[in-house]
Scaffold this active site. Structure first.
Site, PDB file in Angstrom:
ATOM      1  N   HIS A   1       0.883  -1.084   0.235  1.00 20.08           N
ATOM      2  CA  HIS A   1       0.068  -0.471   0.307  1.00 20.08           C
ATOM      3  C   HIS A   1       0.729   1.034   0.316  1.00 20.08           C
ATOM      4  CE1 HIS A   1      -3.510   2.680   1.014  1.00 20.08           C
ATOM      5  NE2 HIS A   1      -2.443   3.160   2.252  1.00 20.08           N
ATOM      6  N   GLU A   2       1.716   1.547   0.946  1.00 20.17           N
ATOM      7  CA  GLU A   2       2.966   2.446   1.110  1.00 20.17           C
ATOM      8  C   GLU A   2       3.530   2.740  -0.082  1.00 20.17           C
ATOM      9  OE1 GLU A   2       2.082   5.285   2.993  1.00 20.17           O
ATOM     10  OE2 GLU A   2       1.114   3.995   4.396  1.00 20.17           O
TER      11      GLU A   2
END
Length: 69
Positions: free
Chosen positions: A22-23
């Site tokens: 996600h990051e």
């Protein structure tokens, strides 16, 4: 685009792998909706449209460029 000073390899799974992906996606300019299938996008399109409308009304969204749901 971004450049990192160090290259790292992390071997993980489960929730941590999802968080890291996600990051990393954010650094690459991707959002979770970019990974949805056409069917999944269709299921949430109405909700996304309402959120966009609400964001514009409240002044959070000035313009939307590029591909849209």
């Amino acid at each position: 685009p971004y450049t990192t000073l160090f290259r790292s390899t992390i071997d993980c799974g489960g929730f941590l792998s999802r968080v890291l992906q996600h990051e990393i996606d954010h650094l690459d300019g991707k959002l979770f909706v970019d990974r949805l299938t056409t069917e999944e996008r269709g299921k949430i399109k109405g909700k996304i449209d309402r959120l966009k409308k609400q964001g514009k009304k409240q002044g959070f969204i000035k313009a939307v460029k590029g591909k849209s749901l």
